[in-house]
Design an enzyme around this catalytic site. Structure first.
Site, mmCIF file in Angstrom:
data_model
loop_
_atom_site.group_PDB
_atom_site.id
_atom_site.type_symbol
_atom_site.label_atom_id
_atom_site.label_comp_id
_atom_site.label_asym_id
_atom_site.label_seq_id
_atom_site.Cartn_x
_atom_site.Cartn_y
_atom_site.Cartn_z
ATOM 1 N N SER A 25 0.800 -1.230 0.000
ATOM 2 C CA SER A 25 0.000 0.000 0.000
ATOM 3 C C SER A 25 0.833 1.281 0.000
ATOM 4 C CB SER A 25 -0.951 0.015 1.191
ATOM 5 O OG SER A 25 -0.251 0.210 2.401
ATOM 6 N N LYS A 75 0.594 4.754 6.646
ATOM 7 C CA LYS A 75 0.085 5.594 5.554
ATOM 8 C C LYS A 75 0.728 6.971 5.649
ATOM 9 C CE LYS A 75 -3.021 2.432 4.559
ATOM 10 N NZ LYS A 75 -2.558 1.377 3.699
#
Length: 163
Positions: A25, A75
């Site tokens: 990701s 993230k």
């Protein structure tokens, strides 16, 4: 020997911790198998900033819904409380300004917002925009869930360095 163990436990508990990347990701910035040092102290001194790569524990509602597993995630902070975010035409806008993102794998293939980030929340996205379960999927992240800032990649040696 005992004091060394106590010091190591204190460092890991309050200052730094290792983190292992288990998904794509955050590609191309972070690859599966990368190992990082996470700084747990800086956010006690100042709140997260836009652009920080943060490690967080998924909020319980996300774990229950199955959107994120029970282990920590990583993230990039895109927007802070009070800022407006919009993803449109393959680009990310914060407060109406185009975000310059040389770190993304490819432009987002989705539309999102516009929406304002509430107090005590962060809007976070993976650098692999189209392969990340992040704020565009499950919403804003509570700041209390952030455990630290990714600071240094120490493995593999060929990619070692500050983030």
């Amino acid at each position: 020997m005992g004091s060394l163990l106590v010091m190591a436990l204190l460092l890991r508990g309050f200052v730094v911790q290792p983190h292992h990347i288990v998904s794509g990701s955050m590609m191309p910035t972070l690859a599966v198998g990368d190992r990082l040092v996470v700084d747990k102290l800086s956010f006690r001194l100042h709140p997260p900033r836009a652009g920080d790569v943060v490690v967080f524990e998924p909020p319980p509602e996300l774990v229950r819904s199955g959107d994120l597993s029970g282990h920590s995630s990583i993230k990039r902070v895109i927007a802070l409380p009070g800022q407006e975010v919009r993803v449109h035409g393959g680009q990310v806008f914060v407060d109406g300004r185009l975000l310059q993102e040389p770190y993304v794998a490819q432009a987002p293939a989705y539309e999102w917002g516009p929406a304002r980030v509430p107090e005590d929340r962060l809007f976070v996205l993976g650098d692999n925009r189209n392969g990340s379960s992040d704020s565009h999927v499950w919403g804003v992240l509570p700041m209390r869930s952030v455990t630290g800032r990714a600071w240094l990649r120490f493995w593999p040696p060929a990619r070692m360095g500050a983030l």
